[in-house]
Write a protein that holds these residues in place. Structure first.
Motif, short mmCIF file in Angstrom:
data_model
loop_
_atom_site.label_atom_id
_atom_site.label_comp_id
_atom_site.label_asym_id
_atom_site.label_seq_id
_atom_site.Cartn_x
_atom_site.Cartn_y
_atom_site.Cartn_z
N GLU A 115 6.08 4.76 7.81
CA GLU A 115 6.37 4.24 6.41
C GLU A 115 7.87 4.21 5.63
OE1 GLU A 115 2.19 5.11 6.97
OE2 GLU A 115 3.52 7.29 6.58
N ASP A 128 0.75 -1.36 0.06
CA ASP A 128 -0.20 0.11 0.25
C ASP A 128 1.36 1.42 0.48
OD1 ASP A 128 -2.24 -1.00 -0.05
OD2 ASP A 128 -2.31 -1.59 1.94
N VAL A 129 1.98 0.79 0.85
CA VAL A 129 2.66 2.53 1.37
C VAL A 129 3.09 2.48 0.09
CG1 VAL A 129 5.20 3.43 1.61
CG2 VAL A 129 3.37 1.81 3.67
N PHE A 130 4.24 1.10 -0.96
CA PHE A 130 4.33 1.51 -2.20
C PHE A 130 3.99 2.04 -3.29
CE2 PHE A 130 5.55 -0.75 -6.16
CZ PHE A 130 6.43 -0.21 -6.93
N PRO A 139 6.31 12.31 12.52
CA PRO A 139 7.13 12.60 10.94
C PRO A 139 8.22 13.04 10.10
CG PRO A 139 4.52 13.36 11.24
CD PRO A 139 5.02 13.31 12.65
N ILE A 140 8.62 12.26 9.57
CA ILE A 140 9.64 12.90 8.90
C ILE A 140 9.11 13.84 7.87
CG2 ILE A 140 11.53 11.95 10.51
CD1 ILE A 140 11.80 10.32 7.73
N LEU A 178 3.74 5.68 -2.73
CA LEU A 178 4.46 6.92 -2.81
C LEU A 178 5.19 6.66 -4.56
CD1 LEU A 178 7.06 5.45 -0.34
CD2 LEU A 178 5.68 7.87 -0.81
N SER A 203 5.96 14.69 3.67
CA SER A 203 6.02 14.18 4.98
C SER A 203 5.25 12.52 4.76
CB SER A 203 4.82 14.78 6.22
OG SER A 203 4.18 14.42 6.94
N VAL A 204 6.20 11.95 5.93
CA VAL A 204 5.76 9.95 6.18
C VAL A 204 6.09 10.21 7.30
CG1 VAL A 204 6.60 9.32 3.60
CG2 VAL A 204 8.35 9.37 5.56
N ARG A 205 5.45 9.18 7.87
CA ARG A 205 5.16 8.59 9.11
C ARG A 205 6.73 7.48 9.49
NH1 ARG A 205 -0.71 7.79 11.15
NH2 ARG A 205 -1.20 9.19 12.02
#
Lengths: 73, 694
Positions: free
Chosen positions: A64, A21-23, A48-49, A26, A59-61
């Motif tokens: 992720e 899902d993340v893939f 997050p970063i 992104l 921004s992602v956690r």
């Protein structure tokens, strides 16, 4: 190495993204294998970063970022 | 004769799509619910050169034709459906020129749908500042798509865009998808059943079969027969696209490195997400917003109230004293007033939110609050509804829309009414006055003030706690990530602010407004009718008393309320609320609070026959003197007041909130769950406090 473990300001190349899902998300955002990425700053609690990727800020956690396998360039 | 042209605006979130839409249509907009969803679709009309009538649809922002949220599904469905029923003559794709690579991703997919499309390169001023120069002529030639440079916030390039629309572009000649798609067996087979000659549309139908009920079964069968790996197909497609886009950009875009602008953005980011300054600025900004909704909105709210009071007074003199007049003056008009009075708060809240959102600050707030709120099952973006809830839950729940994750959005909606809204304030002030004397402790702190502050803290903590507990019960989306673009900082477009204020107020009045008016009218009916001739008996009894006429009127009103259906209902729920320490009078107050919590004070005024509505102190004295007929003790002991205070802190006694939750969640399930849960919490905590300390 995992993107989550990389220090701020270091440029890396994305090797692979583990979570499907993340893939796919992104993928839409242009944060894809082969792309160069760098953490530019983090939220005060470390998560997050904020990433510089494909010419913009994303921004992602950390959750992720732990799915993203990278290599330093 | 005018020619009608139907246009869809498509693009990524933050691409300036809505700004362009506002520039094109002004305030000639309509918002409608996309059928079967809670997604708003904006439509508007623009006439051009007195010959063309352009009907423009602003679709929700999306990132790709492989949708991942309800908003995206609506946009993708509209895009794909055009192959079947030609709803749009032209698609305008709005791309952020300063962020071309990502913007062109979705554009490349739309090009492959082979529908007439125009590429509107937005924010070309920002791109120029970053040293990005796009050769639009070259791009146009390669793609076979008209390209227009615009700066939507400044209204630049709009006329050129309109001219291109009028010229009716053809289907794009360029193709982005892998050439292997032409021989793809799934696409070929789906093409046979769909009758569509467009390869990419057929490929996407495999991914979005659910959009097409007529073909759904056939498509699923084909997928099974061919044993196709849809994920691989999608990633193959997208990765190929980026390669083509990179080649295209190398050919059509010149870059001179000018990083001055980006540098400023980075510095601001570091300040706004700093561990000290970031939170401090956040607190100040939200304190100001809170103040604005609370105090600035008080003026227009007073005007509304004043205007309605004047109107009612005027009609009172003009109309005969009969039931129809009473319906108008005591039922319908106050009901409408109860709707209109919310509008200033909603308009101000959404005006400020648009400013925060458009400037790019909101993404930073979500960023610094995410980890904190995630622990409670919420999301960085829950901050806005929660803080807005301190003024009014209604607008705040509408603001929860920005949360993409379904579970986090539902939890936010669930707990927002626990924040102490402004309608509770009059009730709190009345009740706190019964619990504590206005003494000072430590020389500076007023006890009553501290208690009031405590009630706000109680709101914050209870909402977090309930969210935390409920997060174990609410089903989560499969996709549970927080991947968010941090938009660049931009100046405010006032047209966007105004149109959002206007639109959100309209949505509120049209959707929640209806229910509020209906409930107000029902409450009026229950309060103005009594079984048999109870009312005339009361009036007859007072005919020969030597009270002043004011005293008489309020005494009659009080007795009538007791005899009315509302009074009967209050008495019939007494057994239920007695364990909390309440009597039937409070019961009436609780029921009538449904219209709005502060109505409690007004109802108590009527019950204790206080003629002056604003006389809280008089009311408090009368209530405190009220002796229970059986126990001989005061009914409103500090403990009862405390129990009632807790009830008001937790209970969902607000029809407006229920109505808006129904609208925002698309059904009655969530408002019912919320009503039962919060009112149950109220009942339970009041019960415990009263029974333990009795």
């Amino acid at each position: 190495m995992l993107l989550a473990d990389i220090e701020n300001g270091i440029w890396c190349k994305i090797e692979s993204i583990a979570d499907q899902d993340v893939f796919l998300k992104l993928l839409d955002m242009g944060c894809i294998p082969g792309e160069e990425v760098s953490i530019i700053y983090r939220a005060p609690l470390g998560d997050p970063i904020a990433l510089k990727v494909s010419g913009y800020t994303l921004s992602v956690r950390l959750d992720e970022a732990r799915k993203i396998e990278v290599k330093k360039v | 004769m005018t020619r009608k042209i139907n246009i869809a605006l498509a693009g990524n979130p933050n691409s300036g799509k809505s700004t362009l839409f506002n520039q094109l249509t002004g305030l000639h907009q309509k918002i409608s619910n996309y059928p079967g969803t809670t997604v708003d679709v904006h439509t508007g009309v623009r006439t051009w050169k007195e010959q063309y009538e352009m009907h423009i649809t602003d679709l929700p922002g999306f990132y790709s034709l492989y949708p991942k949220s309800e908003d995206e599904r609506v946009a993708v469905h509209e895009m794909m459906n055009n192959a079947f029923e030609r709803k749009f003559d032209v698609i305008i794709y709005v791309a952020d020129a300063s962020n071309l690579r990502r913007s062109l991703m979705l554009f490349s997919q739309i090009v492959d749908l082979k529908e007439p499309v125009i590429l509107a390169l937005n924010m070309t001023d920002l791109a120029a500042n970053l040293g990005i120069q796009v050769d639009t002529r070259k791009l146009e030639e390669v793609l076979g798509v008209p390209v227009v440079e615009i700066v939507a916030r400044k209204g630049k390039g709009i006329d050129a865009l309109l001219d291109k629309i009028v010229q009716q572009p053809r289907e794009p000649s360029f193709t982005f998808h892998p050439s292997s798609f032409y021989q793809n067996s799934v696409a070929l087979k789906i093409g046979e059943i769909s009758g569509v000659k467009k390869v990419y549309t057929n490929i996407l139908m495999a991914h979005n079969a659910a959009f097409f009920p007529t073909f759904n079964e056939g498509i699923l069968q084909i997928i099974q027969e061919e044993q196709v790996d849809l994920i691989a197909l999608q990633s193959n497609d997208s990765l190929h696209r980026f390669k083509v886009i990179d080649e295209l950009l190398a050919f059509c875009v010149k870059r001179t490195t000018k990083e001055a602008n980006a540098d400023f953005s980075n510095k601001l980011d570091k300040l706004l997400t700093h561990r000290v300054w970031g939170y401090l600025i956040f607190l100040i900004v939200f304190f100001l917003i809170f103040q604005a909704i609370f105090s600035i909105a008080a003026y227009p709210m007073d005007w509304v109230e004043g205007a309605f009071n004047k109107l009612i007074a005027l009609l009172e003199n003009a109309l005969p004293d009969n039931l129809a007049a009473s319906f108008l003056l005591d039922g319908l008009l106050p009901g409408i007033q109860g709707v209109v009075v919310f509008v200033p708060q909603i308009a101000i809240l959404f005006g400020l939110l648009t400013i925060l959102e458009d400037s790019g600050y909101m993404a930073r707030v979500s960023f610094i609050m995410d980890k904190l709120l995630r622990k409670f099952g919420l999301n960085g973006k829950s901050v806005v509804p929660l803080i807005g809830g301190m003024a009014c839950a209604v607008g705040s729940i509408m603001a929860a829309r920005t949360i993409e994750n379904r579970k986090e959005r539902l939890l936010t909606i669930l707990v927002t009414p626990l924040m102490s809204c402004s309608a509770r304030l009059p009730v709190y002030i009345l009740l706190i006055g019964m619990i504590a004397e206005p003494k000072r402790i430590l020389g500076i702190f007023n006890i009553q003030g501290l208690m009031l502050f405590g009630m706000y803290l109680l709101g914050v903590f209870s909402s977090l706690l309930v969210a935390f507990i409920a997060s174990y019960f609410v089903k989560s989306d499969k996709k549970n990530y927080f991947i968010m673009e941090m938009p660049v900082y931009r100046s405010i477009v006032w047209k966007n602010v105004l149109s959002n204020m206007w639109n959100k107020s309209k949505v509120f009045v049209l959707s929640a407004g209806k229910i509020i008016v209906i409930v107000s009218v029902i409450l009026w009916m229950m309060g103005s009718f009594a079984p048999g001739n109870a009312f005339s008996t009361i009036e007859a009894r007072y005919e020969h008393t030597d009270m002043t006429s004011d005293e008489k009127v309020s005494a009659i009103a009080s007795e009538k309320l007791e005899a009315s259906y509302l009074g009967i209902l209050g008495k019939s729920i007494e057994p239920v609320i007695r364990p909390l320490g309440y009597d039937w009078k409070i019961g009436i107050g609780l029921i009538s609070s449904l219209a709005a919590r502060e109505v409690f004070v007004g109802t108590m005024n009527t019950i204790y026959s206080i003629s002056d509505d604003d006389n809280t102190i008089g009311l408090r004295e009368k209530m405190q003197k009220d002796i229970h007929p059986i126990t001989g003790k005061p009914i409103y002991s500090p403990l009862v007041a405390l129990s009632l205070l807790l009830f008001y802190a937790f209970a969902l006694q607000c029809v407006s909130t229920i109505a808006i939750v129904k609208k925002e969640t698309g059904g009655w399930t969530w408002p019912v769950i919320q009503l039962v849960l919060l009112t149950g919490l109220a009942y339970f905590s009041s019960l415990v406090v009263y029974q333990v300390f009795k």
